[in-house]
Design a protein around this motif. Structure first.
Motif, PDB file in Angstrom:
ATOM      1  N   THR A 109       1.051  -1.068  -0.291  1.00 44.73           N
ATOM      2  CA  THR A 109      -0.348  -0.057   0.136  1.00 44.73           C
ATOM      3  C   THR A 109       0.976   0.938  -0.374  1.00 44.73           C
ATOM      4  OG1 THR A 109      -1.329  -0.843   1.417  1.00 44.73           O
ATOM      5  CG2 THR A 109      -1.770   1.162   1.432  1.00 44.73           C
ATOM      6  N   LEU A 110       0.570   2.064  -1.039  1.00 48.76           N
ATOM      7  CA  LEU A 110       1.358   3.220  -1.098  1.00 48.76           C
ATOM      8  C   LEU A 110       0.505   4.227  -0.713  1.00 48.76           C
ATOM      9  CD1 LEU A 110       2.812   2.521  -4.566  1.00 48.76           C
ATOM     10  CD2 LEU A 110       4.092   1.946  -2.882  1.00 48.76           C
ATOM     11  N   ARG A 111       1.163   5.468  -0.179  1.00 46.04           N
ATOM     12  CA  ARG A 111       0.266   6.597   0.734  1.00 46.04           C
ATOM     13  C   ARG A 111       1.238   8.051   0.135  1.00 46.04           C
ATOM     14  NH1 ARG A 111      -1.844   6.704   6.669  1.00 46.04           N
ATOM     15  NH2 ARG A 111      -3.364   5.380   5.289  1.00 46.04           N
ATOM     16  N   ALA A 112       0.325   9.107  -0.703  1.00 43.32           N
ATOM     17  CA  ALA A 112       0.669  10.335  -1.079  1.00 43.32           C
ATOM     18  C   ALA A 112       0.357  11.443   0.629  1.00 43.32           C
ATOM     19  CB  ALA A 112       0.146  10.849  -1.865  1.00 43.32           C
ATOM     20  N   THR A 113       1.080  11.954   1.219  1.00 42.52           N
ATOM     21  CA  THR A 113       0.475  12.798   2.334  1.00 42.52           C
ATOM     22  C   THR A 113       0.332  14.314   1.838  1.00 42.52           C
ATOM     23  OG1 THR A 113       0.728  11.004   3.871  1.00 42.52           O
ATOM     24  CG2 THR A 113       0.028  13.306   4.442  1.00 42.52           C
TER      25      THR A 113
END
Length: 150
Positions: A109-113
């Motif tokens: 799972t990749l995340r952009a915050t």
């Protein structure tokens, strides 16, 4: 012809005030749309970066036969070691931090915050199944109705 008979032409104060009011009304409607357009554009840049990040994860899997170890220092989660850690990729101004929020041998799972002027615009996620989530509220819950990028 006498000097005092020549009429000078120009704008009256009332005419200038009317123009100022019209410009103000137009600006009042246009500025919020401009700000929203900027937010959507930066979010679209982050979505594109997540897609490229996913391709980098697939290349990592092809060479290592696992999604683990793709983060900085060979760890499983955190800042990526195989891809840039901020988006947009082509700009000097960065509006999202990119991280690996979960990784196993067979999934990630990749995340952009969001950060800077984009802060508060919601977290974006992309997982190995291709599921795209946008937590518009930014609280990390990804509740009902927050399952697709918009």
């Amino acid at each position: 012809m006498k000097l005092y008979d020549i009429r000078q032409r120009g704008f009256t104060l009332i005419e200038l005030l009317i123009v100022v009011v019209i410009v103000g009304v137009i600006a009042a409607f246009a500025y919020p749309s401009y700000v929203e357009y900027g937010e959507r554009t930066r979010r679209a840049d982050a979505q594109g970066a997540l897609m490229e990040f996913a391709a980098a994860m697939e290349r990592h899997y092809a060479s290592q036969n696992t999604y683990e170890g793709a983060a900085t220092g060979g760890s499983d989660t955190g800042s990526p070691g195989i891809f840039p850690d901020e988006a947009p990729l082509e700009s000097g101004n960065k509006f999202y931090d990119l991280t690996i929020s979960a990784a196993t041998g067979s999934s990630y799972t990749l995340r952009a915050t969001p950060k800077s002027v984009q802060a508060g615009n919601g977290i974006l996620e992309l997982d190995s199944t291709g599921a795209r989530r946008w937590d518009e509220s930014g609280d990390g819950s990804f509740g009902a109705g927050e399952n697709d990028w918009q």
